[in-house]
Scaffold this motif. Structure first.
Motif, PDB file in Angstrom:
ATOM      1  N   TRP A   1       0.838  -1.207   0.000  1.00  0.00           N
ATOM      2  CA  TRP A   1       0.000   0.000   0.000  1.00  0.00           C
ATOM      3  C   TRP A   1       0.870   1.254   0.000  1.00  0.00           C
ATOM      4  N   GLU A   2       1.924   1.259   0.824  1.00  0.00           N
ATOM      5  CA  GLU A   2       2.811   2.425   0.871  1.00  0.00           C
ATOM      6  C   GLU A   2       3.533   2.626  -0.457  1.00  0.00           C
ATOM      7  N   MET A   3       3.984   1.537  -1.062  1.00  0.00           N
ATOM      8  CA  MET A   3       4.693   1.654  -2.338  1.00  0.00           C
ATOM      9  C   MET A   3       3.761   2.138  -3.446  1.00  0.00           C
ATOM     10  N   GLU A   4       2.534   1.655  -3.463  1.00  0.00           N
ATOM     11  CA  GLU A   4       1.605   2.041  -4.531  1.00  0.00           C
ATOM     12  C   GLU A   4       1.222   3.515  -4.454  1.00  0.00           C
ATOM     13  N   ASN A   5       1.406   4.127  -3.297  1.00  0.00           N
ATOM     14  CA  ASN A   5       1.111   5.548  -3.144  1.00  0.00           C
ATOM     15  C   ASN A   5       2.358   6.422  -3.310  1.00  0.00           C
ATOM     16  N   LEU A   6       3.415   5.811  -3.836  1.00  0.00           N
ATOM     17  CA  LEU A   6       4.673   6.519  -4.052  1.00  0.00           C
ATOM     18  C   LEU A   6       4.739   6.974  -5.502  1.00  0.00           C
ATOM     19  N   ALA A   7       5.158   8.216  -5.715  1.00  0.00           N
ATOM     20  CA  ALA A   7       5.275   8.739  -7.073  1.00  0.00           C
ATOM     21  C   ALA A   7       6.261   7.896  -7.881  1.00  0.00           C
TER      22      ALA A   7
ATOM     23  N   LEU B   1       7.526   0.036 -11.979  1.00  0.00           N
ATOM     24  CA  LEU B   1       7.817   1.471 -11.991  1.00  0.00           C
ATOM     25  C   LEU B   1       7.459   2.106 -13.334  1.00  0.00           C
ATOM     26  N   ALA B   2       7.200   3.387 -13.282  1.00  0.00           N
ATOM     27  CA  ALA B   2       6.882   4.124 -14.505  1.00  0.00           C
ATOM     28  C   ALA B   2       8.111   4.279 -15.388  1.00  0.00           C
ATOM     29  N   ASP B   3       9.308   4.304 -14.787  1.00  0.00           N
ATOM     30  CA  ASP B   3      10.552   4.442 -15.534  1.00  0.00           C
ATOM     31  C   ASP B   3      11.695   3.995 -14.638  1.00  0.00           C
ATOM     32  N   HIS B   4      12.919   4.035 -15.176  1.00  0.00           N
ATOM     33  CA  HIS B   4      14.089   3.677 -14.368  1.00  0.00           C
ATOM     34  C   HIS B   4      15.021   4.871 -14.201  1.00  0.00           C
ATOM     35  N   LYS B   5      14.441   6.072 -14.158  1.00  0.00           N
ATOM     36  CA  LYS B   5      15.243   7.262 -13.919  1.00  0.00           C
ATOM     37  C   LYS B   5      15.823   7.230 -12.515  1.00  0.00           C
ATOM     38  N   ALA B   6      16.935   7.938 -12.363  1.00  0.00           N
ATOM     39  CA  ALA B   6      17.656   7.894 -11.093  1.00  0.00           C
ATOM     40  C   ALA B   6      16.803   8.361  -9.919  1.00  0.00           C
TER      41      ALA B   6
ATOM     42  N   ALA C   1      15.851   6.149  -6.681  1.00  0.00           N
ATOM     43  CA  ALA C   1      16.276   6.617  -5.365  1.00  0.00           C
ATOM     44  C   ALA C   1      15.085   6.764  -4.425  1.00  0.00           C
ATOM     45  N   ARG C   2      13.963   7.253  -4.951  1.00  0.00           N
ATOM     46  CA  ARG C   2      12.761   7.434  -4.135  1.00  0.00           C
ATOM     47  C   ARG C   2      12.242   6.077  -3.637  1.00  0.00           C
ATOM     48  N   VAL C   3      12.229   5.078  -4.511  1.00  0.00           N
ATOM     49  CA  VAL C   3      11.760   3.748  -4.127  1.00  0.00           C
ATOM     50  C   VAL C   3      12.689   3.115  -3.109  1.00  0.00           C
ATOM     51  N   VAL C   4      13.995   3.260  -3.321  1.00  0.00           N
ATOM     52  CA  VAL C   4      14.965   2.689  -2.374  1.00  0.00           C
ATOM     53  C   VAL C   4      14.792   3.318  -0.998  1.00  0.00           C
ATOM     54  N   ARG C   5      14.671   4.644  -0.937  1.00  0.00           N
ATOM     55  CA  ARG C   5      14.515   5.320   0.360  1.00  0.00           C
ATOM     56  C   ARG C   5      13.247   4.845   1.069  1.00  0.00           C
TER      57      ARG C   5
ATOM     58  N   ASN D   1      15.241  -5.837 -12.706  1.00  0.00           N
ATOM     59  CA  ASN D   1      16.151  -4.979 -13.461  1.00  0.00           C
ATOM     60  C   ASN D   1      16.261  -3.586 -12.845  1.00  0.00           C
ATOM     61  N   ALA D   2      15.159  -3.082 -12.265  1.00  0.00           N
ATOM     62  CA  ALA D   2      15.212  -1.757 -11.635  1.00  0.00           C
ATOM     63  C   ALA D   2      16.029  -1.800 -10.342  1.00  0.00           C
ATOM     64  N   GLY D   3      15.964  -2.912  -9.615  1.00  0.00           N
ATOM     65  CA  GLY D   3      16.769  -3.051  -8.410  1.00  0.00           C
ATOM     66  C   GLY D   3      18.253  -3.079  -8.739  1.00  0.00           C
ATOM     67  N   ILE D   4      18.592  -3.745  -9.833  1.00  0.00           N
ATOM     68  CA  ILE D   4      19.985  -3.788 -10.273  1.00  0.00           C
ATOM     69  C   ILE D   4      20.442  -2.404 -10.721  1.00  0.00           C
ATOM     70  N   ASP D   5      19.571  -1.687 -11.430  1.00  0.00           N
ATOM     71  CA  ASP D   5      19.901  -0.308 -11.828  1.00  0.00           C
ATOM     72  C   ASP D   5      20.117   0.575 -10.599  1.00  0.00           C
ATOM     73  N   ALA D   6      19.290   0.384  -9.576  1.00  0.00           N
ATOM     74  CA  ALA D   6      19.429   1.185  -8.356  1.00  0.00           C
ATOM     75  C   ALA D   6      20.774   0.913  -7.686  1.00  0.00           C
ATOM     76  N   ALA D   7      21.163  -0.363  -7.613  1.00  0.00           N
ATOM     77  CA  ALA D   7      22.459  -0.703  -7.025  1.00  0.00           C
ATOM     78  C   ALA D   7      23.599  -0.086  -7.831  1.00  0.00           C
ATOM     79  N   THR D   8      23.483  -0.131  -9.155  1.00  0.00           N
ATOM     80  CA  THR D   8      24.514   0.453 -10.017  1.00  0.00           C
ATOM     81  C   THR D   8      24.627   1.956  -9.779  1.00  0.00           C
ATOM     82  N   ASN D   9      23.487   2.632  -9.660  1.00  0.00           N
ATOM     83  CA  ASN D   9      23.510   4.080  -9.404  1.00  0.00           C
ATOM     84  C   ASN D   9      24.183   4.404  -8.084  1.00  0.00           C
ATOM     85  N   ILE D  10      23.913   3.590  -7.066  1.00  0.00           N
ATOM     86  CA  ILE D  10      24.517   3.819  -5.751  1.00  0.00           C
ATOM     87  C   ILE D  10      26.037   3.671  -5.837  1.00  0.00           C
TER      88      ILE D  10
END
Length: 805
Positions: free
Chosen positions: A515-521, A582-587, A591-595, A617-626
């Protein structure tokens, strides 16, 4: 300057004699030229060995090399790789009909043949392959007789209108519309999870070959049977990158031709041009051979290294040509000029190449396999350049020398008025120096302000490594536009005690988390074991929506869990994956989802459930960005600190180090500003550019100041000394910048966007570093450095073109 001018390089060094030579030059020079023939034979034998090794190089890319394998997110994902494979390294094949919908005999038969074709492609995880035809895609329904279900396309399907109507009903009952079947029902997906290694042979998956097979066996074979094929996934991206890199040979040939033409125009000498190009080509051959010897292949990133190796080698060899021509014009023999060139350029050239190696080696702090291999491959390239340029080229030049046409051209250059050199030398005057430094500080401030908009990670939809109009990105846009489940999936793994993954305490936490994730931009939807469990419980109670909820009754929840696919929980029921689409894999989205996920985990983790990031794939992208964000500052600090230390070691002056390093910093800031303006994020493809630009760009400053110091030591004031420097070394440095820029400029036309981006940025950095060094070094020296004549320095009269004072 005339032939008898004592400020000429040859005369200057002759006047100084060997007393100024370092221990290293005194040791190496006599041995190098006394053993010319044995050294040439040794180079020949090594070239045969490395050439044989280079011929065996093959394209090489793997999933684990493209991700930061030691990051906690990736480590957690790899722990559950078998369970999460359908959510990670997956190829999606969308089969689109040209009719009104997929419910026709012809379409379903084509889909079956495609499914069978893909099933037998090596590297496919056949047990998890899914399409409307596979037995692991089921429908369920609650009837008066109880829970019933079956395959979407039933056994004995014969394509009759009755059976097709049954398939249509089964698709609706399965709840797969939007995931396996398009919302407009004009296409369906074949979901193809991949194995990283072949379980029979242990061989690593060949992404290039897999991509070729998908094109040949699926798109080419079935794309004309009334359907269109759309293929996406990490493996397809890598395969397309490997295919795009096949044009790299053409780019190298263009670069080779342009470089030869430029060297010939500069030197007017076929002998020195061919010797230089031969040595630099040999460096490329050695680099490729050594890379194969240590077990590396050619991935889409390291395939760019031969360009850099060749360009760096040529840019340094330009200094040899310039020094040889000047020394020969003063009357020295071929052997004398070769020895002089070695003495004069060995230390500054070696230090400059060490700085290049530092720029490459600092990339090792980025914990991503392809970048570390790029760093190692490029460092090997620099090492072989030291051998071929510093040792082989002087030996070859001692035999071939320079042509009469080269000497005539050199004489014309020395007899010219050198108006440009005199104009640029005015930056050594305090008045113009202050203006130049003030302008540089203004540029630096503006660049720093613009670079604050620089983002980490990908900023474009689809695969940003490829051009927006590429077939892959068109396929990705089609799938994103016709399916409810996004291709960008972020997976959170909920760990529980074995056998407890379906218990109510776990279900309650996961439900609140969803529920919390679905209300996240940026989040489109979520799903998990418990999303399906609610539907099953409601269906078991007549479809009453009041039952669409979690049950505290363990028997009810266990019964519902048994109906659901096993991919929604681990084999021992100790882990439940939560899929966040996710709507996209922008940084900023990642970052918002990870936080948010980490904040929920910190507040809710206990003995019953622990929320662990991340897969998909988005989780891997998030790790790469970090990893990129952490490595960016660390890498820049390292490269600047080590390069500055090497410059200080060469000149023994922090003031000189400031003069050489400050222009590099301005260029780095400008590069980041340009990236921000062009919408290029800091990512795996662009982060190495800054390190490469610094490491290679410092060469200009080292060569210029080394020659400037020579004339200062001989009694010239700063302006006259710099004018004399520009007449020889300065012109060679300008050619160096152009040569380096040409070496990477051809990348701009690559089908691979990250190659084009790297080519554009490196071209800018090489040219701007050259301009910055020529303009800023004398300006900073006029304001910062306090030149003092060394004891025993010989008073030198500047040429008429430069004057003194």
């Amino acid at each position: 300057m005339n032939q008898n001018d004592k400020s000429s390089p040859a005369a200057g060094d002759a006047a100084c004699g060997h007393d100024k030579l370092g221990m290293l030059e005194r040791t190496l020079e006599p041995r190098l030229f006394a053993w010319r023939l044995p050294i040439l034979i040794l180079f020949l034998l090594a070239s045969v060995l490395f050439g044989w090794q280079a011929a065996q190089l093959k394209p090489d890319a793997s999933f684990q090399k493209m991700v930061p394998a030691s990051h906690p997110f990736i480590a957690n994902y790899l722990k559950y790789e078998a369970e999460l494979r359908p959510l990670g390294n997956v190829v999606r094949i969308a089969v689109e009909t040209q009719d009104k919908d997929i419910y026709s005999r012809a379409y379903l038969e084509t889909l079956r043949r495609i499914t069978d074709e893909v099933f037998y492609i090596p590297g496919v995880d056949r047990g998890n392959l899914k399409s409307l035809w596979t037995p692991n895609v089921l429908w369920t329904e609650v009837t008066e007789a109880g829970m019933v279900g079956g395959q979407i396309i039933p056994q004995g399907f014969d394509g009759s209108p009755e059976k097709i109507a049954e398939v249509r009903t089964n698709v609706v009952r399965s709840g797969r519309i939007g995931s396996l079947v398009a919302a407009d029902q004009r296409s369906s997906i074949v979901l193809v999870p991949l194995l990283e290694t072949d379980p029979d042979t242990g061989a690593r998956l060949d992404y290039g070959q897999l991509s070729q097979r998908l094109e040949k066996l699926v798109r080419d074979k079935y794309g004309k049977d009334g359907v269109r094929i759309h293929i996406t996934g990490f493996a397809k991206v890598v395969g397309d990158l490997i295919a795009g890199a096949s044009a790299i040979g053409l780019f190298f040939a263009i670069t080779f031709g342009l470089t030869v033409a430029l060297l010939l125009w500069y030197s007017r000498c076929w002998r020195s041009t061919l010797a230089t190009v031969f040595c630099c080509s040999l460096a490329v051959l050695w680099q490729l051979g050594i890379v194969h010897l240590i077990g590396f292949g050619l991935d889409p990133y390291s395939i760019l290294v031969p360009f850099l190796t060749f360009a760096i080698g040529v840019s340094h060899a330009v200094q040899n040509i310039n020094t040889m021509a000047a020394a020969r014009l003063s009357g020295a023999s071929n052997m004398e000029t070769a020895r002089l060139t070695f003495r004069q350029l060995f230390i500054p050239g070696s230090v400059a190449l060490l700085c290049d190696a530092v720029g490459f080696s600092t990339l090792l702090v980025i914990d991503i396999g392809v970048i570390r291999e790029l760093a190692i491959s490029a460092s090997i390239g620099v090492a072989v350049i030291i051998l071929t340029k510093m040792f082989l080229l002087p030996i070859l030049m001692s035999y071939v020398g320079v042509s009469d046409a080269c000497l005539r051209h050199q004489a014309r250059k020395q007899a010219s008025q050198h108006r440009l050199a005199r104009a640029l030398a005015r930056f050594a005057e305090p008045r113009f120096a202050r203006l130049a430094v003030a302008f540089a500080l203004l540029v630096l401030g503006g660049a720093w302000s613009m670079s604050r908009d620089l983002k980490i990670g990908d900023l474009d939809p689809g695969a940003p490594e490829l051009r927006a109009e590429s077939r892959y990105n068109r396929d990705s846009a089609y799938i994103s536009g016709h399916y409810a489940t996004s291709a960008d999936v972020f997976v959170v793994m909920v760990k529980t005690a074995p056998g407890e993954c379906g218990s109510y305490p776990v279900a309650d936490k996961v439900d609140r988390f969803q529920w919390e994730m679905e209300n996240l931009a940026g989040v489109e939807s979520t799903t998990s074991l418990f999303s399906g469990m609610k539907k099953v419980i409601a269906g078991a109670n007549g479809g009453d929506l009041r039952w669409h909820a979690l049950s505290r009754n363990r028997y009810v929840s266990n019964a519902a869990q048994r109906v659901l696919p096993s991919e929604l929980y681990s084999n021992d029921c100790s882990m439940v994956p939560v899929m966040i689409f996710l709507a996209d894999h922008k940084a900023e989205t990642l970052a918002r989802v990870v936080r948010a996920a980490q904040a929920f985990a910190a507040a809710n983790d206990d003995q019953t459930a622990r929320f662990t990031l991340a897969g998909g794939n988005a989780g891997i992208d998030a790790a790469t960005n970090i990893v990129i964000a952490q490595a960016q500052t660390q890498m820049l600090v390292l490269v600047y600190a080590i390069v500055a230390l090497l410059v200080w070691w060469e000149f023994r002056s922090w003031r000189v180090a400031v003069c050489i390093m400050l222009p590099l910093y301005v260029t780095s800031a400008l590069c980041e500003a340009i990236m921000a303006r062009l919408g290029l994020g800091v990512k795996v493809a662009t982060l190495p550019v800054i390190a490469l630009g610094i490491g290679i760009g410092v060469d200009y400053g080292i060569y210029i100041y080394n020659r400037l110091q020579h004339f200062l030591d001989r009694g010239l004031d700063l302006k006259a000394a710099y004018c004399e420097t520009l007449k020889g070394t300065g012109a060679a440095v300008a050619l160096t910048g152009v040569t380096l820029a040409l070496g990477v400029l051809t990348w701009v036309w690559s089908d691979i966007k990250f190659q084009a981006d790297m080519g554009l940025l490196l071209t800018f950095m090489f040219l701007w570093n050259m301009v910055g060094a020529i303009v800023m070094i004398p300006a900073l020296a006029a304001l910062v450095v306090r030149p003092a004549r060394r004891p025993g320095a010989v008073e030198t009269v500047p040429s008429a073109a430069c004057g003194n004072g």
